[in-house]
Enzyme design. Structure first.
Site: not given
Length: 400
Positions: A132, A222, A355
């Site tokens: 991410s 999110y 991420g």
């Protein structure tokens, strides 16, 4: 996705190597070097590494103003690299456990050989999947386009992608680009609803998300779907894919030679190590196509440090757009646009992103001016003790 504490002594059963810039004067070993092994011992990762980047003065200044010219330090940043890995007898071996990567919808390659200290070792130059952290790159491109008046953050998605979003509670005619950037759109995360069916296109990912319960628009939640849609917007506005546009605007100008968008390519560029799920399965070969603009990126420690340093120093965005990027009011303090803040115990707030993708967890954090940056990674997708992330950031950014 943002997640989130005390430095502990650990046995010297792990190998720790620290390399500092030859131009930097000898200094005491950084506190992060004592903390890093915890990611292997308490965190249960096969291997971990970090790379710090520190400018000799604020990256927003052209020179250190309090020193005469003959005492000005080199303008090259100071770098520090450290890595740690388990002895081979403790390293994970691919097993017959359920494969969480495949359950999440990713296509993975089967691992057949036992992991060892050579396979799990992380080198400074290794390529890895950044998950991410891709979102920070995508958000930067969108904000650049806004600065060029090629799009408006207040514009509805419908203006760029007519008919794409039509759900029971969500409608692209009222959903704005700003809401996508800040994760306040209400769109569900398509990766939670794949149920073994892998979306092969961004449009399929959006349809998957629309079949899931939405969250109330305006509330922070999110969702990878938001950035998949933003990738589609970039292509509509520019006529180029999000990968090509990001390369043109960021990767090539900054000479991020280890950073790329692999698409559906399953291999990592050399050099690279091995990657494992938390269950020990080798997923070095991975098709990241499902991640797309939300998490497809491949990068290196040095490239991520440089990108965040330059971004926060104000060299990629005009001041107004950078302030918008760091404004967390829309997301109730959780998130800006492609970045999120984390306040450390000493009161310092750092900015960055993390991420997670099968076989890789990475976190980059930086001071507000980009003068100090830390990127760390492990070659598995989960840290057994998540509190260790804050422990490591505290060791780097809090005065000792």
């Amino acid at each position: 996705m943002p997640i989130s504490r005390t430095l502990l002594a650990v046995p010297l059963a792990v190998a720790l190597i620290g390399l500092t810039s030859a131009s930097a004067p000898p200094t005491a070993k950084p506190a992060t070097d004592a903390t890093l092994p915890l990611l292997v011992t308490r965190g249960k990762a096969p291997a971990a590494a970090l790379l710090t980047r520190e400018a000799p003065w604020s990256t927003t200044e052209s020179a250190a103003p309090d020193l005469p010219p003959d005492r000005q330090p080199t303008q090259q940043p100071h770098w520090h690299f450290a890595h740690v890995n388990k002895p081979s007898r403790d390293a994970p071996t691919p097993g017959t456990n359920k494969n969480p990567a495949r359950e999440a919808g990713y296509d993975t390659g089967a691992g057949t050989s036992s992991a060892n200290s050579t396979a799990t070792r992380i080198r400074r130059t290794d390529h890895f999947r950044a998950g991410s952290i891709t979102k920070t790159f995508i958000a930067t491109v969108v904000l650049q386009l806004a600065a060029e008046h090629r799009l408006s953050l207040s514009a509805p998605v419908e203006r760029h992608l007519p008919g794409l979003i039509r759900g029971k509670r969500l409608d692209g005619r009222t959903l704005t680009l700003r809401a996508l950037l800040t994760h306040t759109s209400g769109l569900a995360d398509y990766t939670t609803g794949a149920e073994g069916l892998v979306p092969r296109t961004p449009a399929e990912a959006v349809r998957t998300a629309l079949a899931l319960p939405a969250t109330p628009p305006g509330r922070w939640s999110y969702s990878n779907t938001n950035y998949v849609v933003l990738g589609m917007v970039i292509e509509q506005v520019t006529g180029r894919s999000y990968a090509a546009e990001t390369a043109r605007r960021i990767i090539t100008p900054l000479r991020l030679s280890g950073t790329s968008f692999p698409g559906t390519r399953t291999t990592l560029p050399p050099p690279h190590g091995r990657a494992y799920t938390s269950g020990g399965r080798d997923v070095t070969a991975l098709n990241p196509g499902i991640a797309g603009a939300a998490g497809e990126l491949i990068s290196t420690l040095a490239d991520l440090d440089r990108f965040y340093a330059v971004l926060l120093a104000g060299r990629l965005l005009p001041a107004y757009q950078l302030r918008q990027m760091l404004n967390t009011r829309s997301a109730q303090g959780h998130y800006g646009m492609g970045l999120y803040p984390q306040k450390l115990p000493c009161g310092t707030t750092v900015w960055g992103h993390n991420g997670r993708i099968p076989g890789s967890y990475v976190r980059t954090a930086a001071t507000r001016d980009g003068g100090r940056v830390l990127t760390f990674r492990v070659n598995t997708d989960e840290i057994a003790d998540p509190a260790l992330e804050q422990t490591l950031l505290t060791a780097q950014f809090c005065p000792r």
